[in-house]
Scaffold this motif. Sequence first.
Motif, PDB file in Angstrom:
ATOM      1  N   LYS A  14       0.840  -1.191   0.000  1.00  8.95           N
ATOM      2  CA  LYS A  14       0.000   0.000   0.000  1.00  8.95           C
ATOM      3  C   LYS A  14       0.876   1.241   0.000  1.00  8.95           C
ATOM      4  O   LYS A  14       1.868   1.310   0.735  1.00  8.95           O
ATOM      5  N   GLN A 330       0.183   4.973   9.404  1.00  8.61           N
ATOM      6  CA  GLN A 330       1.093   4.878   8.262  1.00  8.61           C
ATOM      7  C   GLN A 330       2.319   4.026   8.601  1.00  8.61           C
ATOM      8  O   GLN A 330       2.809   3.259   7.764  1.00  8.61           O
ATOM      9  N   ARG A 333       1.224   0.528   8.337  1.00  5.13           N
ATOM     10  CA  ARG A 333       1.075   0.150   6.931  1.00  5.13           C
ATOM     11  C   ARG A 333       2.428  -0.197   6.321  1.00  5.13           C
ATOM     12  O   ARG A 333       2.566  -1.185   5.592  1.00  5.13           O
ATOM     13  N   ARG A 347      -0.743  -9.242   2.283  1.00 10.28           N
ATOM     14  CA  ARG A 347      -0.770  -8.202   3.313  1.00 10.28           C
ATOM     15  C   ARG A 347      -1.778  -8.544   4.404  1.00 10.28           C
ATOM     16  O   ARG A 347      -1.551  -8.258   5.583  1.00 10.28           O
ATOM     17  N   LYS A 351      -0.929  -8.879   8.367  1.00 12.41           N
ATOM     18  CA  LYS A 351      -1.593  -8.157   9.451  1.00 12.41           C
ATOM     19  C   LYS A 351      -2.065  -9.108  10.548  1.00 12.41           C
ATOM     20  O   LYS A 351      -2.151  -8.732  11.719  1.00 12.41           O
TER      21      LYS A 351
END
Length: 608
Positions: A14, A330, A333, A347, A351
Motif C-alpha cells: 500500500k 502509516q 502500513r 498483506r 496483518k
Amino acid sequence: MRKPDHVEESPVSKPLELVAIPAPPSEFRVRRDARFAAPGEKRTRYHLPESLESSSPVGYRTRVSLSREEAGILLSLLSLPRPSRFVPGPALTERELFEECSLGVLSARQSTNFRGQREVLLGPKDSEQAAALLRRMGRKEAPVLEGAACTHVVLARPYRTPFTFLLTFVGHKPLASLITVPMRAWAKRFHHADDIPTIGYLKELHLGVLADAMERATVIASAGTRRAQVFLEPFEQPADTAALRELEALVGLTPAERAAGWRISLVAQVGHVPEEERIPMERSTARRLGAALLALRSERIQPGVNAEPSAPPAYQTRQPMDVPEELTVQAGRAAYNAFARFTGVSRERAKELVLLERIDVLTPHGKERLRSVREELEQVTDKLIARLPLWADLALGRALSRNSARGRKAFALAGQRIYVGGLSRREVEQSGLSFAHAVRAFGAAAARGALVAEVAGTTEIPEGCDLSGGVCLMAGPVNQNDIGKQFFGGKDLLERAFSGRAPTSLLVWTFKAKTVADPIGNEQQLLDAARKGALVDLRPGPHEVVAVRQGTTLGPMRLRGGQVNAERAFGDVGNFVTDPAGKEIPGNRGTVWPSDQADAPLWPGGTR
C-alpha cells in the motif's frame, strides 16, 4: 519448509502518505545547541567532541530538513514492488558502491552497534555464478534475476556482547552453578547456544533491518537507476547443499569462521533496471536523501520525562507535542508492506501474523498497563541480581551485579506512542514459514515502520529545532522479559493482549514527538575509541566489514597501502554538527578518498 500459505506472486504494497508532526508553540521550540567544553571544564556527554578520527562514513550529522516533495519520494521507496529484470548498464564505480554500503551494512541500525555482519561484493561475472548457485539452492521468496551488476553476500554471526556474557551467569541454582555456569559457557562457545531465545532472535532481527536498508541504499546511491533483489529467507536448509558450499567458497568463508558462527545469511542482487522501473529522482535529491538517512539516530530521551538531573535545560521541560494517530497508522502500513515483501504472504495475512500491542498513557488504562510493565521488568532485574552466583560476582569485583543494575536504562519506556511487537511461532509455522524467516521479516517491518515516523520528524523542521520527532527501537525490554520467562516463571509481554496465541515479543517501538535531539555523547561512544561505551562496538569503516572480489582475489574496501577511509558518505550535503557559532568538530567532515580510485570502475566493462 513448504511454500507459505496465502502467498502472492508479488505481494501488493500500500502506498504511504506523509503525516506531519505539529510543531509546538514557539516558546517550546528548543534544540541541543551543544558546545565545546571550556578550558578546565569537565566534559560530559552533552559537550561536543574535541575531534573525530574515524573510518566510518557517518560522522556527527544533523538531521536534514526535508521538503514535502523529498519526504514523499523517500516514503515512496517503502512500497516498491520487486524488480522484474535487470538490463545492461555501465560499470559501477568504487564510490557508488561505497555509498551504497554506507547506507547498508555500514550504518543499518543494530543493537549496541554490534559487529555481527560483514559482506563480500561480487562483480558481474561472479554474480552470474552466484545466481546459478542461488537457483540450485532454491529460493522461494523471489525469482533469481539475470544480469546483476553486482551482488552483496552478507555473512552474520550470533549476537555476543558483554550483555550476553552477563547472561551466562543468570538462572542457575546456588550450588549447581559451579557446574552449570561452565557447561553453559561451553555450549555458547562451541555450539553457539543462546542463554535466552530472544538473544538468538537478535541476529535475525538485525538481518531484517539490513535487508530493508539495502533496498533503499541501492535506489538512493544510483539516483533511482538501480534496484536490489534481496533474498532474506535463511540459507540453512538449501535444496542443494553443495551449491551453498560453493557460494561459501566464492566469498572466502573459512572453516575457522564457520566454527566461530559466521554463515551466509542474506544475498542481494543489484542491477540496472528498465526505464519503467526506475525511480524518478534528481541526483541532488538523492544526495540529500542519503545524507538524511545517515543522520538518523535512536531517540531515547523524552524531554521532561526521562532526562537525567544533570541534563541541560532543553531536556528538562515537557513539550506540548504529540505523535498523530494517523502517523502510527502509516507506520503500521509500512510494517505490513515489509513483512509481506520479505515473506511472500499476502498483506492481510501479514496483518494477522504481526502482533502489536499499544501500551502508552493515551490508551484506555494505558497508564496502568505501562506502570505494570515497568514494575515487571524492575522485578526481573531485582531477581536477576539477587540470584547471581556469588562466587562469580565476587571473582569479577561485583561487575556482574553492577552491570545488571546499570542495564535498567536499556528498558526505560518513554514516548507518546509505545508499541510492543512480536509473532506467534505456532501461527507462523502454520502459515508455512520458518520462524527464523518470519523474525527476519519482522525486523524489516520494524525498521520500515520506524522510518515512516523518522521521515515525518525531519520534514520541514521548524526553525530553532533539531527535529520534530524520532523513534527508539528497543530489544532491551523484551530481553529482560524473556529472562523472567525463562528463569523466574514470568509471562510474555504480549500474553495479556494475545492470550491463547502463544506470542513471542520481539521489539518495542517508542515514538516521540520532540524538538531536541539526544545528547551527542550517545553518538560519540560509537565513533570515538577513547569514549567507547562498555556495551557497544564502534561504527566500522569499510575496510573492516566489506570485502571486494576482483578476479580471484578478495580485498578490503578502501584499504590501500595502509591508508583507510576517512570520507563521509554524502558529505557534499554538509549536514555536519557545529557549535552554536558554527565552529566545526575537527576531522568530522573527513577527507575524500582519492578520485583516481573512487571514480574508477571496480569491475570494468559493466553488464551486457
